[in-house]
Each structure stands twice: as structure tokens, then as C-alpha cells.
Design a protein around this motif. Structure first.
Motif, mmCIF file in Angstrom:
data_model
loop_
_atom_site.group_PDB
_atom_site.id
_atom_site.type_symbol
_atom_site.label_atom_id
_atom_site.label_comp_id
_atom_site.label_asym_id
_atom_site.label_seq_id
_atom_site.Cartn_x
_atom_site.Cartn_y
_atom_site.Cartn_z
ATOM 1 N N VAL A 1 1.940 1.351 -9.605
ATOM 2 C CA VAL A 1 0.906 2.016 -8.810
ATOM 3 C C VAL A 1 -0.467 1.625 -9.344
ATOM 4 O O VAL A 1 -0.697 1.598 -10.545
ATOM 5 C CB VAL A 1 1.102 3.545 -8.873
ATOM 6 C CG1 VAL A 1 -0.125 4.268 -8.372
ATOM 7 C CG2 VAL A 1 2.318 3.945 -8.051
ATOM 8 N N MET B 1 0.847 -1.207 0.000
ATOM 9 C CA MET B 1 0.000 0.000 0.000
ATOM 10 C C MET B 1 0.870 1.240 0.000
ATOM 11 O O MET B 1 0.794 2.081 0.885
ATOM 12 C CB MET B 1 -0.924 -0.067 1.223
ATOM 13 C CG MET B 1 -2.015 0.995 1.283
ATOM 14 S SD MET B 1 -2.973 1.210 -0.217
ATOM 15 C CE MET B 1 -3.909 2.664 0.244
ATOM 16 N N HIS B 2 1.775 1.340 -1.007
ATOM 17 C CA HIS B 2 2.619 2.524 -1.104
ATOM 18 C C HIS B 2 1.897 3.640 -1.823
ATOM 19 O O HIS B 2 2.443 4.712 -2.007
ATOM 20 C CB HIS B 2 3.932 2.193 -1.795
ATOM 21 C CG HIS B 2 3.748 1.662 -3.191
ATOM 22 N ND1 HIS B 2 3.044 0.529 -3.472
ATOM 23 C CD2 HIS B 2 4.177 2.123 -4.377
ATOM 24 C CE1 HIS B 2 3.057 0.311 -4.768
ATOM 25 N NE2 HIS B 2 3.729 1.272 -5.345
ATOM 26 N N SER C 1 1.891 6.907 0.051
ATOM 27 C CA SER C 1 3.134 7.684 -0.096
ATOM 28 C C SER C 1 3.135 8.439 -1.420
ATOM 29 O O SER C 1 3.533 9.604 -1.488
ATOM 30 C CB SER C 1 4.360 6.765 -0.077
ATOM 31 O OG SER C 1 4.347 5.913 1.012
ATOM 32 N N VAL C 2 2.704 7.754 -2.475
ATOM 33 C CA VAL C 2 2.671 8.394 -3.791
ATOM 34 C C VAL C 2 1.698 9.570 -3.767
ATOM 35 O O VAL C 2 1.979 10.645 -4.292
ATOM 36 C CB VAL C 2 2.275 7.365 -4.879
ATOM 37 C CG1 VAL C 2 2.089 8.044 -6.224
ATOM 38 C CG2 VAL C 2 3.334 6.278 -4.983
#
Lengths: 268, 114
Positions: B39, B1-2, B5-6
Motif C-alpha cells: 500500500v 489503485m486498491h 478499498s483499503v
């Protein structure tokens, strides 16, 4: 996000263009990488490494595929030849850094809490805890995860992705973003192949090549010392290449089809 | 679940550009996202309100324009469509290909109210 490298002034600003839409509204066209701030910090980190002729390698894989074991064997074999240092990334514990320090090599542990990846800012912070003047090769052992770490440049020169034979041989097909990002793929724990009848190394390589990847595939067992010479030779050649680049005033980012990036005409 | 951050990086950039253009509200944010960007657009959309809360982008509409996956073959020279885990030339099947598009993670356009 980053106050140290002057990245508030970005090349993206040059491409601002105004197109009036209606009264009081304007459209701004930017074409800017979403992770530009991270990438700026990564470039800053890379400059730190290049100034000191350090080769930095980012190790990525699933949890439990043998990243730390590979580092332990590498330290034992190369500690008299090169000065090594390690940055460890995990959600919690100092365990991996303790394993590296037990081998007599400096290690700094980043604990991310619940973050699923390292980013360039975390690595920059870690650099302040290591004496970079006495390092030839710096390994960054990323958080065990085949998804998120692939999206964040840390300032490394090369990405190495491990695939252990206790996983599926179709992992490159399932996680294409990660395996495309690799400059070398290590097939680890090959001493277990005789007892695993469902892992076919040829199929793993085929899945990797289907990602248009031409990088070396290095089958090895760190525990049993099989196939390690090819890994050490790869490290030696990469360090020699890094030193040659530094002498020529050049640097390099991990190989992710640079022509493709250029064709996007990306700014940043 | 980055993706969160993006999204935080995205909101920082958007706020910066809004300030440079003296805008008080961001109406539309357009992104270009390719299937090999790492993503997931749906996760980005769900993370966006968290990252944008309390900023000039809080009420902005997030528009994601998916990008096609295309490769150029170094062997036969053809440009063809590909899929994320099969980046082979669609004509001759060779794996010596370069990505033409499909790994974009770009902020393409903002609609600002000044």
C-alpha cells in the motif's frame, strides 16, 4: 462489510486501551490489520474448502503471461486424476470462463467492473455458483495485475505467481510485494527463450532469491508441453499435503514469512 | 489503485471503534505502514477523504508512521536493515532471512472526541 461470519466481534476489541488526552478526548490504541474484514471472510472461505478437503490455488501474474493457457493444459493432463474447478477474475467478459468450460470443467466468471483485484467477498459470492462437493483442486485465476492482488487474502492455500519470458527478467525486483507472496513461481512460455535474447532465467531467479524467497521456480511452456511434469508433481504434492492437514484438523495460509507476522504481534 | 478499498476497510473499522467508545468525532487516525505492505501511503492519504466523507471520521487527520524494513538472518543470526527488493542479510549476504518488520498494514491508534 461482511454480515455472514460474525466478524463484527473481532479479537482487536480486546486490545482497546484508554488514555485520556484532554477533556472530552480519548486515545484508543488498537493495532488491528486494516484488512481484518477481508481476512475474516478469507478465513471463512478457507473453512469451506477445508471442510471438503479442497486445495485452493490463487494464480497471479501480469495480463497475458499465460494463466489461462496453463489452466487449459493442466485440465487436459489431470482431468482424469482430479476433479477441477476454476473461478476466473477479469474486469469484463466471460471469455476465460468459456475457455475453461470448453475443456469440460466447471468455471465461474467474476467480472470486477473496474476493480483491479479479487477480494475474499467476491470469491465467497462465486463459491455459491459452484458445486464444491465435487472438487479436489479449485483454481482462482486473479485479475492480471502484479500489484493489487497480492494484498488480498481470498481464502486460498497457495499462491502461484507466473512470470512469462516475454516480460523483463527483473520483474521480481520491480514487484517485490507480489513475488514475495508466491509459494511457487512459474516461468512461463520458455519455448520462446531461443528467440528472446534479453531474458536470462538465471537473472530472474537471482531477483527472486533477493526477496528472501526459497520457493520452487518452475520453468515451463504450457503450449509446447515443456516442463509440465514438475508443475503437475507440485500440484499433486500440495493436494496430498492439504489432505494430510485436513485429516489432522489443520489449515494453511499462503507462505508469507509467518514468523515475521508473528513478530509483529499483530492482532486479527 | 486498491488503496480506496483499503481506505474503505479502514473507515469501517474506525467507525465501529468510535461507536463502541461513544465518540461523535474522530480527530486523529494513526496507521503503521511498511514498505512491503503493498500500500502506497500517498495514495492512501488521497483516497481517505472519499472513503471518510459523511462519517464520524470525515474531518480526521490521517497520520501514517512508516515502518523500517528489517530482516533476521537464519544463517548468521544478524538483524539488519534491508530494501524492498533486496531482503538479503546485510552482514553475510545470505537470502535465508525472515522479515522482522516492514510489511505492516495496521490501524495503530485513534484519538476520539466523546
Amino acid at each position: 462489510m461482511c454480515d455472514t461470519c460474525g466478524c463484527n466481534v473481532t479479537p482487536g476489541n480486546r486490545h482497546l486501551a484508554y488514555k485520556p488526552v484532554n477533556g472530552g478526548t480519548s486515545a484508543v490504541s488498537v493495532l488491528k490489520k486494516l484488512l481484518a474484514h477481508n481476512d475474516d471472510q478469507a478465513a471463512h472461505n478457507r473453512a469451506h474448502f477445508d471442510t471438503r478437503s479442497i486445495l485452493t490455488i490463487n494464480l497471479m501474474s501480469s495480463p497475458g503471461s499465460g494463466k489461462t493457457a496453463l489452466l487449459e493444459a493442466t485440465i487436459d493432463a489431470l482431468r482424469d486424476e482430479f476433479r477441477l474447478a476454476v473461478i476466473e477474475g477479469d474486469l469484463e467478459t466471460e471469455n476465460d470462463a468459456a475457455r475453461i468450460r470448453a475443456r469440460g470443467v466447471p468455471a465461474y466468471q467474476i467480472t470486477t467492473g473496474s476493480a483491479c483485484h479479487l477480494d475474499a467477498h467476491m470469491v465467497h459470492e462465486a463459491l455459491h455458483h459452484l458445486d464444491l462437493s465435487a472438487v479436489d483442486i479449485l483454481f482462482v485465476e486473479n485479475v492480471g495485475n502484479l500489484v493489487c492482488p497480492a494484498s488480498f487474502d481470498l481464502g486460498q492455500h497457495r499462491n502461484v505467481t507466473l512470470l512469462s519470458v516475454t516480460e523483463g527478467d527483473d520483474k521480481p525486483a520491480k514487484y517485490p510485494v507480489m513475488f514475495r507472496a508466491a509459494d511457487a513461481v512459474v516461468l512461463s512460455k520458455i519455448d520462446l527463450l531461443p528467440v528472446l535474447d534479453d531474458f536470462d532465467p538465471a537473472r530472474a531467479e537471482q531477483c527472486l532469491r533477493q526477496l528472501a524467497s526459497t520457493v520452487p521456480l518452475l520453468p515451463l511452456s504450457a503450449r509446447k508441453g515443456q516442463g509440465m511434469t514438475a508443475w503437475y508433481d507440485w500440484l499433486r504434492s500440495e493436494l496430498a499435503a492439504q489432505r494430510a492437514r485436513v485429516s489432522a484438523g489443520q489449515t494453511v495460509k499462503p507462505y508469507i514469512q509467518p514468523d515475521g507476522a508473528r513478530l509483529h504481534a499483530e492482532v486479527g | 489503485m486498491h488503496e480506496l478499498s483499503v481506505c474503505q476497510a479502514l473507515v469501517n473499522q474506525v467507525v465501529e471503534i468510535a461507536q463502541q467508545n461513544s465518540a461523535h468525532t474522530v480527530r486523529v487516525i494513526t496507521l503503521h505502514i511498511g514498505p512491503l505492505s503493498g500500500v502506497e501511503p500517498a495514495l492512501l492519504v488521497s483516497a481517505f477523504p472519499l472513503a471518510a466523507a459523511g462519517t464520524v471520521a470525515a474531518s480526521a487527520q490521517l497520520v501514517i508512521e512508516p515502518q523500517p524494513l528489517r530482516v533476521h538472518c537464519q544463517t548468521c543470526g544478524a538483524d539488519t536493515e534491508a530494501t524492498p527488493n533486496r531482503l538479503l542479510c546485510g552482514i553475510c549476504g545470505d537470502y535465508h532471512t525472515q522479515l522482522l518488520s516492514g510489511d505492516e498494514l495496521l490501524l495503530a491508534n485513534l484519538e476520539l472526541i466523546t
